[in-house]
Write a protein that holds these residues in place. Structure first.
Motif, PDB file in Angstrom:
ATOM      1  N   ASP A   1       0.193  12.864  -0.061  1.00 54.49           N
ATOM      2  CA  ASP A   1      -0.375  11.601   0.418  1.00 54.49           C
ATOM      3  C   ASP A   1       0.470  10.941   1.504  1.00 54.49           C
ATOM      4  OD1 ASP A   1      -2.481  11.824  -1.376  1.00 54.49           O
ATOM      5  OD2 ASP A   1      -1.353  10.821  -2.971  1.00 54.49           O
ATOM      6  N   CYS A   2       1.518  11.598   1.905  1.00 49.32           N
ATOM      7  CA  CYS A   2       2.431  11.010   2.890  1.00 49.32           C
ATOM      8  C   CYS A   2       1.821  11.089   4.292  1.00 49.32           C
ATOM      9  CB  CYS A   2       3.746  11.776   2.841  1.00 49.32           C
ATOM     10  SG  CYS A   2       5.013  11.041   3.840  1.00 49.32           S
ATOM     11  N   TYR A   3       1.901   9.989   5.027  1.00 50.88           N
ATOM     12  CA  TYR A   3       1.313   9.966   6.381  1.00 50.88           C
ATOM     13  C   TYR A   3       2.224  10.618   7.411  1.00 50.88           C
ATOM     14  CZ  TYR A   3      -1.083   6.116   4.041  1.00 50.88           C
ATOM     15  OH  TYR A   3      -1.769   5.355   3.147  1.00 50.88           O
ATOM     16  N   LYS A   4       3.510  10.513   7.199  1.00 54.93           N
ATOM     17  CA  LYS A   4       4.460  10.983   8.212  1.00 54.93           C
ATOM     18  C   LYS A   4       4.634  12.491   8.109  1.00 54.93           C
ATOM     19  CE  LYS A   4       7.367   6.858   8.635  1.00 54.93           C
ATOM     20  NZ  LYS A   4       6.320   5.935   8.681  1.00 54.93           N
ATOM     21  N   PRO A   5       5.089  13.123   9.186  1.00 52.93           N
ATOM     22  CA  PRO A   5       5.384  14.572   9.111  1.00 52.93           C
ATOM     23  C   PRO A   5       6.466  14.813   8.063  1.00 52.93           C
ATOM     24  CG  PRO A   5       5.536  13.770  11.384  1.00 52.93           C
ATOM     25  CD  PRO A   5       5.332  12.568  10.510  1.00 52.93           C
ATOM     26  N   THR A   6       6.287  15.833   7.261  1.00 54.85           N
ATOM     27  CA  THR A   6       7.193  16.035   6.124  1.00 54.85           C
ATOM     28  C   THR A   6       8.123  17.232   6.290  1.00 54.85           C
ATOM     29  OG1 THR A   6       5.457  17.328   5.040  1.00 54.85           O
ATOM     30  CG2 THR A   6       5.585  14.985   4.490  1.00 54.85           C
TER      31      THR A   6
ATOM     32  N   VAL B   1       7.586  20.181  -3.320  1.00 56.68           N
ATOM     33  CA  VAL B   1       7.816  18.936  -2.575  1.00 56.68           C
ATOM     34  C   VAL B   1       6.607  18.623  -1.695  1.00 56.68           C
ATOM     35  CG1 VAL B   1       9.308  17.769  -0.905  1.00 56.68           C
ATOM     36  CG2 VAL B   1      10.325  19.201  -2.664  1.00 56.68           C
ATOM     37  N   LYS B   2       6.024  19.655  -1.072  1.00 56.38           N
ATOM     38  CA  LYS B   2       4.812  19.449  -0.268  1.00 56.38           C
ATOM     39  C   LYS B   2       3.699  18.852  -1.119  1.00 56.38           C
ATOM     40  CE  LYS B   2       4.950  22.565   3.636  1.00 56.38           C
ATOM     41  NZ  LYS B   2       5.638  23.830   3.590  1.00 56.38           N
ATOM     42  N   GLU B   3       3.581  19.367  -2.344  1.00 56.64           N
ATOM     43  CA  GLU B   3       2.592  18.873  -3.299  1.00 56.64           C
ATOM     44  C   GLU B   3       2.822  17.376  -3.576  1.00 56.64           C
ATOM     45  OE1 GLU B   3       2.367  20.142  -7.748  1.00 56.64           O
ATOM     46  OE2 GLU B   3       2.115  21.939  -6.513  1.00 56.64           O
TER      47      GLU B   3
ATOM     48  N   ASP C   1      13.710  28.666  -2.695  1.00 61.12           N
ATOM     49  CA  ASP C   1      13.393  27.582  -1.766  1.00 61.12           C
ATOM     50  C   ASP C   1      11.892  27.480  -1.529  1.00 61.12           C
ATOM     51  OD1 ASP C   1      15.898  26.602  -1.450  1.00 61.12           O
ATOM     52  OD2 ASP C   1      16.226  27.416   0.548  1.00 61.12           O
ATOM     53  N   ASP C   2      11.207  28.631  -1.568  1.00 54.50           N
ATOM     54  CA  ASP C   2       9.759  28.608  -1.326  1.00 54.50           C
ATOM     55  C   ASP C   2       9.035  27.810  -2.410  1.00 54.50           C
ATOM     56  OD1 ASP C   2      10.023  30.079   0.977  1.00 54.50           O
ATOM     57  OD2 ASP C   2       9.547  31.992   0.020  1.00 54.50           O
ATOM     58  N   THR C   3       9.420  28.025  -3.680  1.00 52.89           N
ATOM     59  CA  THR C   3       8.771  27.274  -4.755  1.00 52.89           C
ATOM     60  C   THR C   3       9.147  25.799  -4.650  1.00 52.89           C
ATOM     61  OG1 THR C   3      10.454  28.344  -6.127  1.00 52.89           O
ATOM     62  CG2 THR C   3       8.170  28.813  -6.671  1.00 52.89           C
TER      63      THR C   3
ATOM     64  N   GLU D   1       0.818  -1.216   0.000  1.00 50.85           N
ATOM     65  CA  GLU D   1       0.000   0.000   0.000  1.00 50.85           C
ATOM     66  C   GLU D   1       0.851   1.265   0.000  1.00 50.85           C
ATOM     67  OE1 GLU D   1      -2.944   0.158   3.083  1.00 50.85           O
ATOM     68  OE2 GLU D   1      -3.333  -1.974   2.909  1.00 50.85           O
ATOM     69  N   ILE D   2       2.138   1.131   0.256  1.00 56.82           N
ATOM     70  CA  ILE D   2       2.988   2.317   0.348  1.00 56.82           C
ATOM     71  C   ILE D   2       3.300   2.790  -1.077  1.00 56.82           C
ATOM     72  CG2 ILE D   2       5.208   3.223   1.112  1.00 56.82           C
ATOM     73  CD1 ILE D   2       5.083   1.099   3.354  1.00 56.82           C
ATOM     74  N   PRO D   3       2.854   4.007  -1.423  1.00 60.26           N
ATOM     75  CA  PRO D   3       3.082   4.467  -2.791  1.00 60.26           C
ATOM     76  C   PRO D   3       4.551   4.807  -3.007  1.00 60.26           C
ATOM     77  CG  PRO D   3       2.051   6.196  -1.496  1.00 60.26           C
ATOM     78  CD  PRO D   3       2.171   4.985  -0.603  1.00 60.26           C
ATOM     79  N   GLU D   4       5.032   4.577  -4.210  1.00 68.15           N
ATOM     80  CA  GLU D   4       6.390   4.983  -4.532  1.00 68.15           C
ATOM     81  C   GLU D   4       6.357   6.455  -4.859  1.00 68.15           C
ATOM     82  OE1 GLU D   4       9.012   2.994  -6.916  1.00 68.15           O
ATOM     83  OE2 GLU D   4       8.699   1.069  -5.923  1.00 68.15           O
ATOM     84  N   LEU D   5       7.408   7.145  -4.487  1.00 68.63           N
ATOM     85  CA  LEU D   5       7.466   8.582  -4.714  1.00 68.63           C
ATOM     86  C   LEU D   5       8.753   8.910  -5.436  1.00 68.63           C
ATOM     87  CD1 LEU D   5       6.447  11.473  -4.161  1.00 68.63           C
ATOM     88  CD2 LEU D   5       7.783  11.396  -2.073  1.00 68.63           C
ATOM     89  N   GLU D   6       8.625   9.626  -6.523  1.00 70.08           N
ATOM     90  CA  GLU D   6       9.806  10.090  -7.229  1.00 70.08           C
ATOM     91  C   GLU D   6       9.834  11.603  -7.159  1.00 70.08           C
ATOM     92  OE1 GLU D   6      10.324   8.654 -11.175  1.00 70.08           O
ATOM     93  OE2 GLU D   6       9.949   6.570 -10.569  1.00 70.08           O
TER      94      GLU D   6
END
Length: 72
Positions: free
Chosen positions: A44-49, A38-40, A31-33, A14-19
Motif C-alpha cells: 500500500d506504499c505510494y513511494k518507490p520501495t 517486505v514487498k508484501e 534475501d529473495d524471501t 491517512e498514512i498507515p502505520e507499518l510494522e
C-alpha cells in the motif's frame, strides 16, 4: 464535464502505520524471501520501495553476522 482536481498528498491521519518484524525476516532462508515479504508489507506504499528494501536487506545481513557466532 467534471473538473479534474490535482491529487493532494495524503493527510497525516491517512498514512498507515507499518510494522516490519525484523525477527521474522532474520529467520527467513534467503534475501529473495525477505524481499518478497517486505514487498508484501509495502504493497500500500505510494513511494518507490526498491531502495528501502535493498537498504533493509543490507541491515538484516549485518544483523545476521552479529547474531551468528563467527567460525574461526
Amino acid at each position: 464535464l467534471p473538473q479534474l482536481r490535482p491529487l493532494s498528498p495524503p493527510q497525516e491521519e491517512e498514512i498507515p502505520e507499518l510494522e516490519i518484524d525484523v525477527d521474522e525476516l532474520l529467520d527467513m532462508e534467503s534475501d529473495d524471501t525477505r524481499a518478497a515479504r517486505v514487498k508484501e508489507l509495502l504493497v500500500d506504499c505510494y513511494k518507490p520501495t526498491e531502495a528501502f528494501i535493498s537498504g533493509l536487506l543490507d541491515k538484516i545481513r549485518g544483523m545476521q553476522k552479529l547474531s551468528t557466532p563467527q567460525k574461526k
